[in-house]
Structure formats: structure tokens, C-alpha cells
Scaffold this active site. Structure first.
Site, mmCIF file in Angstrom:
data_model
loop_
_atom_site.group_PDB
_atom_site.id
_atom_site.type_symbol
_atom_site.label_atom_id
_atom_site.label_comp_id
_atom_site.label_asym_id
_atom_site.label_seq_id
_atom_site.Cartn_x
_atom_site.Cartn_y
_atom_site.Cartn_z
ATOM 1 N N ARG A 67 83.587 16.910 -31.471
ATOM 2 C CA ARG A 67 82.150 17.170 -30.915
ATOM 3 C C ARG A 67 82.106 18.654 -30.888
ATOM 4 O O ARG A 67 80.957 19.633 -30.936
ATOM 5 C CB ARG A 67 81.945 16.802 -29.005
ATOM 6 C CG ARG A 67 81.401 15.355 -29.678
ATOM 7 C CD ARG A 67 81.025 14.600 -28.210
ATOM 8 N NE ARG A 67 81.014 13.368 -28.242
ATOM 9 C CZ ARG A 67 80.188 12.707 -27.125
ATOM 10 N NH1 ARG A 67 79.524 13.792 -26.509
ATOM 11 N NH2 ARG A 67 79.839 11.261 -27.273
ATOM 12 N N ILE A 129 75.992 17.521 -33.724
ATOM 13 C CA ILE A 129 75.253 18.366 -32.834
ATOM 14 C C ILE A 129 75.645 19.564 -33.652
ATOM 15 O O ILE A 129 74.385 20.491 -33.736
ATOM 16 C CB ILE A 129 75.705 18.456 -31.712
ATOM 17 C CG1 ILE A 129 75.808 16.956 -30.571
ATOM 18 C CG2 ILE A 129 75.415 19.321 -30.803
ATOM 19 C CD1 ILE A 129 74.046 16.748 -30.768
ATOM 20 N N LYS A 140 66.554 29.632 -40.424
ATOM 21 C CA LYS A 140 65.629 30.426 -39.971
ATOM 22 C C LYS A 140 66.506 32.071 -40.730
ATOM 23 O O LYS A 140 65.614 32.852 -40.507
ATOM 24 C CB LYS A 140 66.591 30.793 -38.667
ATOM 25 C CG LYS A 140 65.816 31.778 -37.602
ATOM 26 C CD LYS A 140 66.151 31.946 -36.333
ATOM 27 C CE LYS A 140 64.637 32.708 -35.751
ATOM 28 N NZ LYS A 140 65.310 33.372 -33.606
ATOM 29 N N HIS A 279 43.138 -5.019 -55.662
ATOM 30 C CA HIS A 279 42.422 -3.662 -54.503
ATOM 31 C C HIS A 279 43.137 -4.399 -52.739
ATOM 32 O O HIS A 279 42.172 -4.354 -52.550
ATOM 33 C CB HIS A 279 40.922 -3.875 -54.664
ATOM 34 C CG HIS A 279 40.471 -2.844 -55.464
ATOM 35 N ND1 HIS A 279 41.248 -1.902 -56.236
ATOM 36 C CD2 HIS A 279 40.021 -3.191 -56.912
ATOM 37 C CE1 HIS A 279 40.134 -2.047 -57.516
ATOM 38 N NE2 HIS A 279 39.937 -2.665 -57.855
ATOM 39 N N PHE A 476 38.417 -15.936 -34.692
ATOM 40 C CA PHE A 476 37.502 -16.828 -34.274
ATOM 41 C C PHE A 476 36.407 -16.773 -35.059
ATOM 42 O O PHE A 476 35.580 -15.876 -35.227
ATOM 43 C CB PHE A 476 37.447 -17.242 -32.712
ATOM 44 C CG PHE A 476 36.707 -15.983 -31.916
ATOM 45 C CD1 PHE A 476 35.580 -15.596 -32.373
ATOM 46 C CD2 PHE A 476 37.720 -14.998 -31.331
ATOM 47 C CE1 PHE A 476 34.678 -14.439 -32.257
ATOM 48 C CE2 PHE A 476 37.102 -14.025 -30.402
ATOM 49 C CZ PHE A 476 35.957 -13.510 -30.572
#
Length: 527
Positions: A67, A129, A140, A279, A476
Site C-alpha cells: 500500500r 492509491i 499537473k 429509428h 393504462f
């Protein structure tokens, strides 16, 4: 800033090792120093490449099951430092931070882990991470650093190395791709987590996709467009193999998706099914013992509209069906498979696209769909509603016959895929008239009847095909006039959701006109 920025030092850490060794040799042959971690470093060393472990420059070993390994100033300082800023250079010198000119990273396979059905803990462990942190840092600082997150960009990198380094334009393009990748990754994580914890309406929601195809234009020539794949494990146009024909258009993709989702409603083990779409609305759907008969019966619902349409099958395309399809102009055919003989027949139609999918989408599977509106977007569950005979409630005095019940259920499945207001006439497991997309349900009823009359005349039949038909309505009937229009068309049975304040009047009209009526309690609006 020089027009070309040379690469002297690269950090590579990839989950997908496609092309890794070749890239490593390309970098090493140009004297570029390679930093790496874990499995990537081992793979490069096994290929006799010299690699410096990131742990050597950070002074810390990988820890906590990997990690923590790249989250260190020696890495992020090397990625973020502005090479032309004296203060940044001084900080690098003071702390012994070397510049990293190229970052090649692809992320832990989170999406693949979720797709395999991994449990919660395994999915969490596959959330990267360090990778996203490095990618964002390099992106950046694209004024000085090139970042590659897609294997597809290795060739562009090689071409740049052949010219002595990367241009600002290339680094900007790579940075944009990098930010899109981390955004898509975070979107996948947040979407999975919302589902995992049962959060139906998370405060923030993100969607992402990968470019599958640039399109010549959108619905109309003045609209630019592109096709993006989400990576959803669902057979369909996004995952299909195209065997022949020109590139699919925006409208082709939309209509082919509509056709295949409709035909998937019918289990191939229970018979062949064919849907013809124009369509985004069906102009003919049928079931039969074989694909050829299903196609012919679907075609006979509305031959005029079928011209230039999309044909979808729920079974593999065979030679006889392929020959029948080529008798008229067809834009696209999509099926789970196609025989060699069928593909050979289609080969003579260079503009006909043939797509195969190796399976059908599951119509009952959960999923979500979204639609953009001004200033936002709507999200809803996929319409995976399914009805069986046991779910129906007969409300008329006359019970439907067994044949009528089969046609009612068939028509109901088709109506789910017809634009509202939708009316579908069916007889002997084939549509015989479809009214779609009208502001009035009565208008849809009349359009379906008129289509049937026109087809009866074309087939030299004495009576409209709606005589004796079963009818499905996606919602309906608000008034009895719709039932009266159906009876006028010769229909004998109706399936509809019910739920109108005038249900009693509608049911009374059905009884007065001798129609059998069943209610589903489920609506299928499709806008």
C-alpha cells in the site's frame, strides 16, 4: 522552454504488462534510467534490463502489503518539480531529489475485479492509491513531464523518442488522457461503492467511458459525435465484433442497441426470434421455430418500414436467413453468432454491417441508464421488468384463450421497447401492427391498425391482420375510447397495466365489446 524535452529518467509501474518489455528495451537503448516497483521491476529484470527500485531512492521499503511504496517526496518531488524554477531546483539539490521526466503507470485492475464478482474486501484492495497520485502529479507538471497511462500511447511515445524527446503538445494530450483515466477510475470506484452500500441516490455521481469509435457525425451531419464504451459486461453493440461493412454511424449504433435489447427478451431455447428496427422503434417482431421463419414473419408486419432497417436475431445467423435478409437493403444485422456460409453470403453486400456478440444481454439484469438534460442528467434503473402469466389479473368477463394469452405476453414484451405511447397488435407470436411515439394512445391505436391494413393489401389478404389480434398497451387506457378503437380494429384481447381512475369504465367497455382484458400492474413507458 525547449521545443523538445529530452527524457533521461523514467518511472514505470504497470498492472497491465502488455508491451512492457518492448517499451523497457526502447528506453534502455536510449540510455534512459528506469525506476520501477514490485512486479513491474521483476518483469523488466527478467528481460535482462537494468532497473532501480523505487525503494532505493526513497530509502523506504515497500510496506503494508504494497500500500505504501511511491508516496514519498523523492518520487513526487521528482514528478512535480518545475525544472525552470531556481527554488525548485535548489530544493531538489538540497534533498537529493532526481527529476523524473516520464511516468508510465496503469492502475490496479479495479473494474475487472468488480466485473469478476469479487467480494467487498477484494474490491477495496484493488483500489489504487499511489498510481493515481503519481499520475495526477505528472499530469499537473506536463510542462516538463510526460505521463502515459494507456498501452495504446506507447507508439506515440516511441515516435517522440525517435525525435529526441516529447513536445509540449504531446505532453498536453497525454495529460488530458491521464486525468480522464483517473476520473474514470474514481467514477468506477464510487459507483461500485454506492451499489455495495445500498446508496440509491448518492449526493455526487460520475460516469465515464473509453472512446470506442470516432463518428463522422451525430444524428445529423452538423452534429459532431463519438461512441464511448463503459466497460459494462453486457453483450451488445459496444462489445460486438464487426465482420464486414462500413463504419457504424451514430444512428446505426442507437438503433442496433434497441434491436438487440428487444430480441434478447426472447429466450433462444424456446424458439427463434427476430426484431426489425427503424429509428429506434420496432417495425416487426416475431417468434418461430427457426430464424428464417422468424425473420419473414417480422418482415411481413411492415415491409415498407423494414427497408433500410436493423435486423436482430436471438440465435446464430444461418445461410438461409442471410439470403432472405439480402433480398432488401438492410443497414445492420446483429446476432449472437453467424455461420461461415452466412458470412460468405453477406460478403457480397459491402455496405451491410454484420455484428456478432457471442451471447445475449440479460433482460432481467440490474443496471442503470442516464440521460442528459439542460444543467444535469437523469439516472434510473434499467427497465428490467418481466411479467409471466401467473402475474396477470383477468378483469374482463371473458377469459383469454391459451393462444390469446401467449400473444398477449409476446406483445407485452415488444411494447416494452416501443416509444410511448405504445400499442402493439400481435397474432400467432408475431406483430401485425405497431403504433409508436404518439401524443395520444388512441392515435397509436389507429396508426397500428392502419399499418396492418396497408400490409394486408400488400400481401393481397382480404382482411387487416389486426382482426383477432391480441394488443399490448405500455400504459393504462385513460378513457374507454382506446378500447373502442381496438375493438374497431378487430382486436380480441388486451394486456395493459391498469391504474387509471377510469379503469371501471375501460373494463366495462371491454366487456361490452367482447374483449378479454388482463392487467399487469406494471408500466413500460419509454421516452
Amino acid at each position: 522552454m525547449p521545443a523538445i524535452t529530452p527524457i533521461k529518467r523514467a518511472l514505470i509501474s504497470v498492472s497491465d504488462k502488455t508491451g512492457l518489455i518492448e517499451l523497457g528495451h526502447d528506453l534502455a537503448s536510449r540510455g534512459i534510467e528506469i525506476l520501477s516497483t514490485g512486479g513491474t521491476a521483476k518483469a523488466l529484470r527478467d528481460a535482462n534490463l537494468t532497473v532501480i527500485d523505487v525503494a532505493e531512492i526513497t530509502g523506504f521499503p515497500e510496506m503494508m502489503d504494497g500500500r505504501v511504496k511511491t508516496l514519498h517526496p523523492a518520487v513526487h518531488g521528482g514528478l512535480l518539480a518545475l525544472r525552470d524554477d531556481p527554488a525548485h531546483r535548489a530544493a531538489m539539490d538540497e534533498h537529493g531529489i532526481g527529476a523524473i521526466d516520464l511516468l508510465v503507470v496503469n492502475l490496479y485492475p479495479f473494474e475487472e475485479t468488480v466485473a469478476k464478482g469479487a467480494d467487498y474486501d477484494d474490491c477495496v484492495e484493488n483500489i489504487d492509491i499511489g498510481g493515481p497520485a503519481m499520475i495526477r502529479a505528472a499530469a499537473k507538471n506536463h510542462a516538463h513531464v510526460a505521463v502515459v497511462v494507456d498501452v495504446q500511447d506507447y507508439d506515440a511515445l516511441r515516435e517522440a523518442l525517435d525525435q529526441g524527446g516529447t513536445t509540449l503538445a504531446l505532453r498536453q494530450t497525454l495529460a488530458q488522457t491521464a486525468y480522464a483515466r483517473t476520473a474514470a477510475y474514481d467514477a468506477a470506484v464510487s459507483t461500485w461503492m454506492a451499489r455495495a452500500i445500498g446508496e440509491a441516490t448518492p449526493r455526487r455521481r460520475a460516469f465515464a467511458g473509453t472512446l470506442a469509435q470516432g463518428l463522422r457525425y451525430g444524428e445529423n451531419p452538423h452534429q459532431s459525435a463519438a461512441f464511448y464504451a463503459t466497460g459494462e459486461a453486457r453483450q451488445g453493440v459496444a462489445t460486438a465484433k464487426q465482420w464486414q461493412g462500413k463504419e457504424l454511424s451514430y444512428n446505426n449504433i442507437n438503433d442496433t442497441d434497441a434491436a438487440f435489447e428487444l430480441v434478447a427478451e426472447f429466450d433462444p431455447s424456446e424458439g427463434a426470434a427476430c426484431a426489425i428496427i427503424k429509428h429506434a422503434n420496432p417495425c416487426g417482431v416475431a417468434r418461430a421455430d427457426n430464424a428464417l421463419d422468424a425473420y419473414r414473419r417480422a418482415y411481413d408486419c411492415d415491409r415498407t418500414s423494414a427497408f433500410g432497417g436493423i435486423v436482430a436475431l436471438n440465435r446464430s445467423l444461418d445461410a438461409d436467413t442471410a439470403s432472405a435478409i439480402t433480398e432488401i437493403f438492410t443497414e445492420v444485422v446483429i446476432a449472437p453468432g453467424a455461420s461461415d456460409e452466412a458470412r460468405e453470403i453477406f460478403a457480397g453486400k459491402k455496405n451491410l454491417r454484420l455484428l456478432t456478440t457471442d451471447g445475449l444481454p440479460d433482460p432481467s439484469a440490474a443496471g442503470q441508464v442516464f440521460r442528459q438534460v439542460s444543467g444535469g442528467f437523469l439516472v434510473q434503473d434499467r427497465d428490467n421488468g418481466r411479467i409471466s402469466a401467473a402475474d396477470l389479473r383477468v378483469v374482463s368477463k371473458r377469459q383469454p384463450t391459451d393462444d390469446e394469452m401467449a400473444d398477449l405476453l409476446f406483445a407485452w414484451r415488444v411494447a416494452k421497447h416501443v416509444k410511448s405511447n405504445a400499442i402493439v397488435y400481435a397474432k400467432d407470436l408475431a406483430t401485425v401492427g405497431i403504433g409508436a411515439g404518439q401524443m395520444s394512445r388512441v392515435d397509436s391505436t389507429r396508426i397500428g391498425q392502419r399499418k396492418s391494413q396497408d400490409m394486408a393489401e400488400a400481401l393481397s389478404l382480404p382482411l387487416p391482420l389486426t382482426i383477432g389480434a391480441a394488443v399490448a398497451s405500455d400504459a393504462f387506457f385513460p378513457f374507454a375510447d382506446g378500447i373502442e378503437a381496438l375493438a374497431g380494429a378487430g382486436a380480441k384481447a388486451v394486456i395493459q397495466p391498469g391504474g387509471s381512475v377510469k379503469d371501471d369504465e375501460v373494463i366495462a367497455a371491454a366487456d361490452r365489446l367482447g374483449l378479454a382484458m388482463v392487467l399487469t400492474g406494471q408500466r413500460h413507458f419509454r421516452h
